[in-house]
Scaffold this active site. Structure first.
Site, PDB file in Angstrom:
ATOM      1  N   CYS A 382       0.826  -1.207   0.000  1.00 52.57           N
ATOM      2  CA  CYS A 382       0.000   0.000   0.000  1.00 52.57           C
ATOM      3  C   CYS A 382       0.865   1.265   0.000  1.00 52.57           C
ATOM      4  CB  CYS A 382      -1.009  -0.049   1.144  1.00 52.57           C
ATOM      5  SG  CYS A 382      -2.445   0.986   0.801  1.00 52.57           S
ATOM      6  N   HIS A 508      -3.718  -5.156   0.249  1.00 52.36           N
ATOM      7  CA  HIS A 508      -3.173  -5.679   1.510  1.00 52.36           C
ATOM      8  C   HIS A 508      -3.363  -7.195   1.522  1.00 52.36           C
ATOM      9  CE1 HIS A 508      -2.759  -1.869   3.855  1.00 52.36           C
ATOM     10  NE2 HIS A 508      -3.648  -1.444   2.972  1.00 52.36           N
ATOM     11  N   GLU A 510      -1.939  -9.394   3.085  1.00 56.91           N
ATOM     12  CA  GLU A 510      -1.755 -10.012   4.410  1.00 56.91           C
ATOM     13  C   GLU A 510      -3.074 -10.376   5.084  1.00 56.91           C
ATOM     14  OE1 GLU A 510      -0.733  -7.023   3.521  1.00 56.91           O
ATOM     15  OE2 GLU A 510      -1.496  -5.466   4.866  1.00 56.91           O
TER      16      GLU A 510
END
Ligand code: GLN
Length: 534
Positions: A382, A508, A510
């Protein structure tokens, strides 16, 4: 019909209620029951989106675009299920809804009070979450510590739910710290006893007690907790430091916790099958090969600020049979002393983390230059992706003053700029580009190889993006724009084909990483770090 398990915490915060709640969910899942989880955050904010990650920990983004408490991330990772934003309840939401109803005239003639209107609203939210999930069990973690003034209406609502839903359909688990005194090395149960008393004072008698202690609780301590807590000894459990968080459900179940809970909730025929979880948990045991990852972020003093990222790295490392040593870097030091950036040579890979605002930005850009020029594996997430584009524009395209307009609104080279739809927005809460969006990956690129497909969905949380006016120039100079939004109007991935591993994404990834099934960019990054270390 859904059964409810409430989890409360005592003595102090951060004793691991989120991990305990997730672990209980896992124990039920491996016994064949479906589970979902609600997190209650008694603060007055409507959601976690506007809170400082340094104080509150990471903002976890759900598939449906909620900016929620980081515990939802633990639930998703342990239970391998997506939790909707509806399942993160705050005082702010409850009051906003009650006040709106009051203004509409829904309570006409009545005085609106905490009991019953606020508690009714809370119960309604919890039971609606249960209906929406349609699971056998709904776990409800009540944030904060028993006795907190702001938590009271929630515990009161839970007490009422026991009355309404019935004894066999509700269960209360209370977790509290059992400290060890430095001087005498003794385990102490008194704080625990007091926290149970506090819970009883508001009308809740817990059914299961869990002591959080560095080491397993001694029998004498468990007996005291059982006696003073008024809970049978076989319903008192020890949650001690485990090799990894993914080991915790196994450790608790070994002590009979799953059996105790299912018995108490009259869930019969429930033999546990841990066969798919055990290899996952085992993969997180210590490995001898250690990779040092340099993490450039802003909130480097509280590792919870980036918990999904550190977990995603650990998922990848566990799968690859290595250990990651995550080292936090305050990049402001590279601003004060630019030559210090050379210390980054000690890392096997460099990450630039998500973030907002100017502090440390120039230092992060220096770290990116170092990674690019010295062929160090690099992953930018990001803000880290945006700064990688800024770095390339400055140092490869030669526009030395290029910037993101977030940091320098007047820059002559606004290579990262506001999303068009963001220009008219004045409210900061819940207004970013949030949640899962489709991304198209270009065949033949690193991103495509990592994911093994050209259509993916990843979660987002941003206001800025790569300015379309620079796409051509960037690509001509060697930066591959390898991933696009479905309408091809936004850049989602960048990479440098001339570099062993240089990847950035506006998304993102993750948030979707799971133990046993690591996120592809993180897996690729750790694998590249392994190669760079050999
Ligand atoms: N501040 C940047 C933006 O709003 C990046 C946000 C982030 O890293 N999550 O676009």
């Amino acid at each position: 019909m859904t059964k409810y398990i409430f989890v409360t915490g005592g003595v102090l915060s951060s004793v691991g209620k989120g991990i305990l709640t997730s672990s209980v969910g896992k124990m039920l899942q491996v016994r064949g029951y479906s589970v979902s989880v609600v997190k209650i955050d008694p603060y007055v904010n409507v959601d976690a989106g506007t809170m400082n990650p340094y104080m509150h920990g990471e903002v976890f983004v759900t598939e449906d675009g909620g900016e929620t408490d980081l515990d939802l991330g633990h639930y998703e990772r342990f239970l391998d299920t997506n939790i909707p934003k509806f399942n993160n309840i705050t005082t702010g939401q409850i009051y906003a809804s009650v006040i709106e109803k009051e203004r509409k005239g829904d309570y006409l003639g009545r005085c609106v009070q905490i009991i019953p209107q606020i508690t009714d609203e809370i119960k309604d939210r919890i039971t609606t979450a249960a209906k929406m999930a349609g699971t056998d069990i709904l776990l409800v973690e009540i944030g904060g510590t028993v006795g907190d003034i702001e938590g009271l209406p929630f515990t009161e609502a839970a007490r009422q739910l026991r009355l309404e839903e019935g004894y066999e359909n509700t269960l209360f688990i209370h977790l509290a710290l059992v400290p060890i005194l430095d001087v005498t090395k003794e385990q102490k149960s008194k704080p625990f006893q007091h926290s149970v008393q506090e819970l009883r004072r508001i009308g809740v008698q817990p059914d299961v007690l869990v002591g959080r202690c560095r080491v397993p609780m001694e029998d004498s301590i468990k007996k005291k907790i059982s006696l003073f807590g008024s809970v049978p000894l076989d319903c008192v459990f020890s949650s001690y430091d485990a090799e990894s968080i993914y080991q915790v459900p196994l450790e608790l179940d070994k002590q009979g916790m799953g059996e105790c809970i299912t018995r108490r909730l009259a869930l019969y025929n429930s033999k546990a099958d841990w066969s798919s979880w055990i290899p996952i948990a085992e993969s997180f045991k210590k490995h001898s090969k250690v990779l040092k990852i340099g993490m450039c972020g802003k909130y480097t003093k509280l590792s919870d600020s980036y918990v999904s990222i550190t977990e995603a790295l650990r998922h990848a490392a566990a799968k690859l049979g290595v250990q990651v040593s995550i080292e936090w870097i305050e990049t402001t030091k590279y601003e004060e002393n630019p030559s210090e950036v050379r210390e980054m040579d000690q890392y096997h890979g460099i990450m630039v983390l998500p973030g907002f605002g100017a502090r440390g930005t120039e230092g992060k850009i220096r770290a990116i230059s170092f990674a690019r020029e010295n062929k160090k594996p690099f992953l930018g997430i990001c803000f880290g992706f945006q700064l990688a584009v800024v770095e390339f524009t400055r140092n490869v395209l030669g526009h030395a003053t290029a910037d993101t307009t977030e940091v320098n609104p007047g820059t002559a080279y606004p290579v990262i700029d506001f999303l068009p739809e963001q220009k008219a927005i004045s409210h900061l809460g819940g207004t970013m580009r949030l949640g899962a969006y489709k991304i198209l990956l270009e065949p033949g690129t690193l991103a495509h190889t990592l994911y093994g497909t050209s259509e993916i969905y990843e979660r987002h949380r941003h206001r800025y993006e790569v300015n379309p006016n620079y796409w051509k120039e960037l690509e001509a100079a060697g930066l591959k724009l390898s991933g696009w939004s479905a309408d091809k109007k936004r850049v989602e991935f960048i990479e440098l084909p001339s570099h062993p591993f240089f990847l950035g994404t506006q998304a993102h990834p993750e948030f979707k990483s799971r133990p046993g099934r690591p996120s592809p960019p993180y897996y690729g990054f750790v694998e590249a770090c392994m190669k760079s270390s050999s």
